[in-house]
Structures are given as structure tokens and as C-alpha cells.
Design an enzyme around this catalytic site. Structure first.
Site, mmCIF file in Angstrom:
data_model
loop_
_atom_site.group_PDB
_atom_site.id
_atom_site.type_symbol
_atom_site.label_atom_id
_atom_site.label_comp_id
_atom_site.label_asym_id
_atom_site.label_seq_id
_atom_site.Cartn_x
_atom_site.Cartn_y
_atom_site.Cartn_z
ATOM 1 N N CYS A 1 47.072 36.860 39.224
ATOM 2 C CA CYS A 1 45.769 37.300 38.739
ATOM 3 C C CYS A 1 45.485 38.650 39.388
ATOM 4 C CB CYS A 1 44.689 36.267 39.071
ATOM 5 S SG CYS A 1 44.568 35.891 40.844
ATOM 6 N N THR A 2 44.254 39.104 39.354
ATOM 7 C CA THR A 2 43.935 40.440 39.862
ATOM 8 C C THR A 2 44.174 40.566 41.359
ATOM 9 O OG1 THR A 2 42.236 40.608 38.151
ATOM 10 C CG2 THR A 2 42.168 42.240 39.939
#
EC number: 1.14.-.-
Length: 251
Positions: free
Chosen positions: A183-184
Site C-alpha cells: 500500500c502507500t
């Protein structure tokens, strides 16, 4: 060189004093030239801050005097301006909402893989035991559209609460493979990896520090496009500088 430091950081750790901590951190932040968002919940803390480097790092250093935050390791990038309009400190039910209370990362993390190791695995086409490696994007569909790992699995979820049912619907395609959730910045893929383990998948890892740490510690190979960020920069590239979103008119 751009002189505004942007950081993102999270930590799962029990915070039964979340309300009191909110007051403390809000007061400290108000005394500094920084802006951003701090989310606090009983399960931990998640924050995004920007401002002059001395102020931002000083704020984090002060947080580290609390033993629960002693090992905070923010991901850093730089910009010409502060990409936040205000300083918000909020208490939430979860620092990233999954609506799956049995998942408690503070009680034990899923195994993680470093950015350098993931890059090596992707280059050689398998993990160190010869097993096929797949990357699983745990972000929302519009974030994936800004950029993603090449050939990543994307279930087109529109919010993170959709991840548990999506996993159950697609679990068979992950069986027997080494699955690296990403994810980020690491927070969603950490919860996702724990859930996958609980669902019986054997070879599961989370990408340590997420895409931002991958950009920071590697050359960004095997990732196409930019990384969507939830501030006025919109997206950053492998060099952690602002990059246009796909389809954006840059004229």
C-alpha cells in the site's frame, strides 16, 4: 532543493489514553509551523506532517520521548510548499478502517519483506525458495490507477473495508504463491497480511514501509506510474518528487 519536509508514519501500539494524547499532540503541533493530520485510535497512531525540517523532526523527536513511540521511523519526501491547509489531530475508532476487530497488529505483526528484497524477487521472478511471487495491491481503485507494481493483483476495491470479502472471494488464486501485500506507507498492507494469514495463506508478507519506502530505498524498478498521496501533491514518483496523475493536463 525543495525545503519543505513531508513525512508519513504509523505505529500499531495500544493507546488507551487516545483522548488525552490527542490534546497533548494538538498543543505541541499548534506551537510549531507544521500542518497535516494525526489520527489516534486505541490500536495506534497514523500521521502525515509537513513543514520546515527542523520543526517536523523536532515534533517527532518529542513524540519519541514516549516509550510507545521510541522507534518511530517516518518516511520522508520534499516539496516546495506545504501540501496541507490545516493541522488536524483526531481520535478515531481505527487508524485505518477495516471493520475487522479481530485484526490487531499490535499483538503480532505479519512477516515483512524489505524493499530491496522485493525488488530482487521481482527481478529474479521468484522468492529465495523458488516460489512464484505476486504483489497484491490493498489500496482503493483510484489509487491503483495512479500507479502500481507491474502485474499486481488489483481487486478494484473502493474502500479498505471491502478487502476482507474480496480476499475470501479470490483466495484460491493466491494459494501456493508468495504473496506480498503493499500500500502507500505500510498501514493497510500490514492489516491485510495478518488477515491473509488468519485465512490460512501460508506464504504472506507485507512490504515494509509500503510504496513510499520502496521509492526511498530502491530505484523504483517494477513499479509503473506514481504513488497517490492524500495531500495537495496528489502523487509522487519514484524520485519522491511531485508527478502528474495519469490523464492530467500538465500544460
Amino acid at each position: 532543493m525543495s525545503d519543505i519536509l513531508n513525512i508519513s508514519c504509523y505505529k500499531f501500539t495500544p493507546l488507551p489514553d487516545a483522548a488525552a494524547l490527542r490534546e497533548t499532540l494538538a498543543e505541541r503541533a499548534a506551537a510549531l509551523p507544521i500542518k497535516g493530520t494525526i489520527l489516534i485510535a486505541e490500536e495506534g497512531i497514523n500521521f502525515f506532517l509537513a513543514g520546515p525540517a527542523q520543526a517536523v523532526r523536532g515534533f517527532v523527536d518529542q513524540m519519541r520521548t514516549d516509550a510507545r513511540f521510541a522507534d518511530l521511523a517516518p518516511k520522508e519526501s520534499w516539496s516546495d510548499t506545504v501540501p496541507f491547509r490545516k493541522m488536524l489531530v483526531k481520535v478515531k475508532r481505527e487508524i485505518i478502517r477495516m471493520d475487522h476487530p479481530a485484526i490487531r497488529p499490535a499483538s503480532g505483526r505479519a512477516p515483512s519483506v524489505s524493499p530491496a528484497t522485493l525488488r530482487r524477487w521481482l527481478e529474479q521472478g521468484h522468492d529465495d525458495e523458488g516460489r512464484e511471487v505476486v504483489t497484491l495491491d490493498t489500496r482503493n481503485d483510484f489509487e491503483v490507477d495512479a500507479g502500481a507494481f507491474r502485474q499486481a493483483i488489483d481487486w478494484r476495491i473502493t474502500r479498505f473495508t471491502e478487502f476482507p470479502p474480496a480476499l475470501r472471494a479470490h483466495k484460491a488464486q493466491l494459494a501456493g504463491k508468495t504473496v506480498v501485500s503493499y500500500c502507500t506507507g505500510g498501514i493497510r498492507c500490514e492489516k491485510a497480511a495478518i488477515l491473509m494469514q488468519d485465512e490460512g495463506l501460508e506464504h504472506v508478507y507485507q512490504l515494509e514501509g509500503g510504496i513510499l519506502k520502496y521509492f526511498e530505498e530502491t530505484d523504483g524498478a517494477f513499479y509503473d506510474g506514481g504513488c497517490f498521496v492524500f495531500d495537495e501533491r496528489r502523487a509522487v514518483g519514484a524520485d519522491l518528487a511531485v508527478t502528474p496523475l495519469p490523464g492530467t493536463d500538465t500544460d
